[in-house]
Write a protein that holds these residues in place. Sequence first.
Motif, PDB file in Angstrom:
ATOM      1  N   ILE A 147     -15.078  62.547  68.762  1.00 43.08           N
ATOM      2  CA  ILE A 147     -14.004  63.065  67.916  1.00 43.08           C
ATOM      3  C   ILE A 147     -13.989  64.591  67.977  1.00 43.08           C
ATOM      4  N   THR A 148     -15.170  65.195  68.054  1.00 44.16           N
ATOM      5  CA  THR A 148     -15.225  66.644  68.250  1.00 44.16           C
ATOM      6  C   THR A 148     -14.552  67.021  69.562  1.00 44.16           C
ATOM      7  N   TYR A 149     -14.781  66.238  70.617  1.00 46.17           N
ATOM      8  CA  TYR A 149     -14.104  66.503  71.895  1.00 46.17           C
ATOM      9  C   TYR A 149     -12.582  66.462  71.724  1.00 46.17           C
ATOM     10  N   ALA A 150     -12.096  65.480  70.969  1.00 50.69           N
ATOM     11  CA  ALA A 150     -10.653  65.365  70.768  1.00 50.69           C
ATOM     12  C   ALA A 150     -10.104  66.553  69.992  1.00 50.69           C
ATOM     13  N   VAL A 151     -10.809  66.959  68.937  1.00 44.21           N
ATOM     14  CA  VAL A 151     -10.358  68.086  68.111  1.00 44.21           C
ATOM     15  C   VAL A 151     -10.281  69.366  68.939  1.00 44.21           C
ATOM     16  N   PHE A 152     -11.246  69.539  69.840  1.00 41.92           N
ATOM     17  CA  PHE A 152     -11.261  70.732  70.695  1.00 41.92           C
ATOM     18  C   PHE A 152     -10.735  70.419  72.093  1.00 41.92           C
ATOM     19  N   GLY A 153      -9.834  69.436  72.166  1.00 44.92           N
ATOM     20  CA  GLY A 153      -9.263  69.075  73.459  1.00 44.92           C
ATOM     21  C   GLY A 153      -8.434  70.189  74.058  1.00 44.92           C
ATOM     22  N   LYS A 154      -7.651  70.840  73.213  1.00 42.24           N
ATOM     23  CA  LYS A 154      -6.849  71.973  73.678  1.00 42.24           C
ATOM     24  C   LYS A 154      -7.713  73.228  73.697  1.00 42.24           C
ATOM     25  N   PRO A 155      -7.291  74.274  74.423  1.00 43.01           N
ATOM     26  CA  PRO A 155      -8.109  75.498  74.493  1.00 43.01           C
ATOM     27  C   PRO A 155      -8.520  75.988  73.107  1.00 43.01           C
ATOM     28  N   ALA A 156      -9.833  76.203  72.928  1.00 42.96           N
ATOM     29  CA  ALA A 156     -10.351  76.638  71.628  1.00 42.96           C
ATOM     30  C   ALA A 156     -11.378  77.754  71.772  1.00 42.96           C
ATOM     31  N   GLY A 157     -11.485  78.319  72.973  1.00 45.09           N
ATOM     32  CA  GLY A 157     -12.416  79.414  73.185  1.00 45.09           C
ATOM     33  C   GLY A 157     -13.853  78.993  73.419  1.00 45.09           C
ATOM     34  N   LEU A 158     -14.142  77.682  73.355  1.00 45.26           N
ATOM     35  CA  LEU A 158     -15.512  77.205  73.525  1.00 45.26           C
ATOM     36  C   LEU A 158     -16.053  77.519  74.914  1.00 45.26           C
ATOM     37  N   PHE A 159     -15.180  77.402  75.910  1.00 42.17           N
ATOM     38  CA  PHE A 159     -15.626  77.543  77.285  1.00 42.17           C
ATOM     39  C   PHE A 159     -15.455  78.962  77.820  1.00 42.17           C
ATOM     40  N   GLY A 160     -14.985  79.868  76.968  1.00 40.46           N
ATOM     41  CA  GLY A 160     -14.779  81.231  77.411  1.00 40.46           C
ATOM     42  C   GLY A 160     -13.574  81.387  78.322  1.00 40.46           C
ATOM     43  N   ASN A 161     -12.705  80.393  78.325  1.00 46.76           N
ATOM     44  CA  ASN A 161     -11.474  80.468  79.121  1.00 46.76           C
ATOM     45  C   ASN A 161     -10.369  79.725  78.379  1.00 46.76           C
ATOM     46  N   ASP A 162      -9.278  79.456  79.054  1.00 49.87           N
ATOM     47  CA  ASP A 162      -8.159  78.811  78.370  1.00 49.87           C
ATOM     48  C   ASP A 162      -8.172  77.303  78.583  1.00 49.87           C
ATOM     49  N   PHE A 196     -26.727  78.819  47.486  1.00 47.53           N
ATOM     50  CA  PHE A 196     -27.835  79.630  47.999  1.00 47.53           C
ATOM     51  C   PHE A 196     -27.494  81.115  48.115  1.00 47.53           C
ATOM     52  N   GLY A 197     -26.230  81.442  48.299  1.00 47.72           N
ATOM     53  CA  GLY A 197     -25.834  82.851  48.386  1.00 47.72           C
ATOM     54  C   GLY A 197     -26.632  83.623  49.420  1.00 47.72           C
ATOM     55  N   SER A 198     -27.246  84.724  48.999  1.00 49.17           N
ATOM     56  CA  SER A 198     -27.975  85.596  49.922  1.00 49.17           C
ATOM     57  C   SER A 198     -29.258  84.974  50.449  1.00 49.17           C
ATOM     58  N   GLN A 199     -29.714  83.888  49.836  1.00 49.00           N
ATOM     59  CA  GLN A 199     -30.923  83.217  50.314  1.00 49.00           C
ATOM     60  C   GLN A 199     -30.641  82.297  51.510  1.00 49.00           C
ATOM     61  N   LEU A 200     -29.349  82.098  51.809  1.00 49.67           N
ATOM     62  CA  LEU A 200     -28.991  81.337  53.004  1.00 49.67           C
ATOM     63  C   LEU A 200     -29.026  82.299  54.192  1.00 49.67           C
ATOM     64  N   GLN A 201     -29.952  82.079  55.096  1.00 45.86           N
ATOM     65  CA  GLN A 201     -30.203  83.029  56.181  1.00 45.86           C
ATOM     66  C   GLN A 201     -29.404  82.719  57.446  1.00 45.86           C
ATOM     67  N   ALA A 202     -28.961  81.486  57.603  1.00 53.77           N
ATOM     68  CA  ALA A 202     -28.180  81.105  58.781  1.00 53.77           C
ATOM     69  C   ALA A 202     -27.309  79.910  58.435  1.00 53.77           C
ATOM     70  N   SER A 203     -26.103  79.890  59.017  1.00 53.40           N
ATOM     71  CA  SER A 203     -25.178  78.774  58.806  1.00 53.40           C
ATOM     72  C   SER A 203     -24.582  78.432  60.164  1.00 53.40           C
ATOM     73  N   ILE A 204     -25.005  77.305  60.716  1.00 51.68           N
ATOM     74  CA  ILE A 204     -24.673  76.941  62.091  1.00 51.68           C
ATOM     75  C   ILE A 204     -23.732  75.743  62.098  1.00 51.68           C
ATOM     76  N   VAL A 205     -22.621  75.883  62.788  1.00 55.42           N
ATOM     77  CA  VAL A 205     -21.621  74.820  62.889  1.00 55.42           C
ATOM     78  C   VAL A 205     -21.758  74.159  64.252  1.00 55.42           C
ATOM     79  N   VAL A 206     -21.911  72.829  64.266  1.00 57.09           N
ATOM     80  CA  VAL A 206     -22.130  72.125  65.525  1.00 57.09           C
ATOM     81  C   VAL A 206     -20.922  71.299  65.934  1.00 57.09           C
ATOM     82  N   GLY A 207     -20.373  70.503  65.039  1.00 57.35           N
ATOM     83  CA  GLY A 207     -19.292  69.593  65.404  1.00 57.35           C
ATOM     84  C   GLY A 207     -18.129  69.657  64.443  1.00 57.35           C
ATOM     85  N   LYS A 208     -17.103  68.830  64.750  1.00 57.33           N
ATOM     86  CA  LYS A 208     -15.915  68.783  63.894  1.00 57.33           C
ATOM     87  C   LYS A 208     -15.420  67.350  63.798  1.00 57.33           C
TER      88      LYS A 208
END
Length: 364
Positions: A44-59, A262-274
């Motif tokens: 489903i993540t592949y489908a959501v990012f099926g159109k150019p989304a900048g993931l591959f560094g190209n169009d 968590f506010g400032s105590q959250l040191q990283a927020s990583i997004v993997v899928g959609k």
Amino acid sequence: MNWAIDIDRDDVTQATLANDPVVALAEGQVRVHLDSYAMTANNITYAVFGKPAGLFGNDQGYWDFFAERGEPGRLPVWGFATVTESGAEGVSVGDRFYGYYPMASDAVLTVGKPGRGGFTDVTPRRTTLPPIYNNYQRIEALADYRAADHDYWPVFRPLFLTGWLIADQFEDEGDYGVQQILIASASSKTAIGLGFALKQRADRPETIGLTSAANVDALTAQGIYDRVVSYDQIMTLNATTPAALVDMAGNGAVTRSVHSHFGSQLQASIVVGKSHWDAQADAEGLPGPERQGFFAPGRSQKRIADWGPQVFGQKIAEAWLAFMDVAPRLAAIDKRSGGEAALAAYQEMLSGRADPQKGILITP
């Protein structure tokens, strides 16, 4: 008649089962029949990012793997296939390969760099896409392949690899200085791969799986995470302890709850899928760190450059075989056959109705 699932590039809810005419092969091409492939939230993540989304560094986007511009989208899936016709040297009828295929009964691939280990697809539109998606590996050449694990390869292999690479990034970054790692959509197979990989380390932060209330007991019983907490209990977590968030599904409401708590105590927020493709992103004005995307092909290429392909492969093989020893108790294989079943499985995954404790395997 061969079949394929055609998906509207602008509206991924619009998918149809279509006849796929057999066309003559050009020199250097092979036709394969898909033996089996998995349908997971990752697709489903592949489908959501099926159109150019900048993931591959190209169009380009995920639709560019198996369909020309202007044609309906063909969703990429991971699976096994057997060569049924060959116009390429070095690849014979009957050869079997693990790799990236369209959601269809059959596919045509253009063979480049054939060898004992497999080949690379060199279809022009694919040459500027990430190499990890263009490699087709002979089953006999897979060092960590065991026949008993066959059905788990399409279901878990790409997702486990992503989870393992996230865990590797945490270790490489000194765990971002945190004492707890919150993993949202913790019942997803990528999350389970991450949790398993982190658990192998003796010195690591506490892992906390975040999931819906209905999944808490089953997920706790799997023993992948140190703790499992429902989304509505996020506010009970200790907000004074430095934490990191790994968001597997792109659920904006969960992200906002964690950032706000968590506010400032959250040191990283990583997004993997959609896979929560229809959820409001709700990322504006979040307290805490800026969200950063994780792209598994990029991380793979970095580690291959760091370690060399042989060491990279050895590390993956060791981790994968350890995971395969426990995978059967984490998910039951749910086999389904034919085009109608393939379309229904896609719609089921898209709607969020799929059982996370099952691995859907389609046999065209």
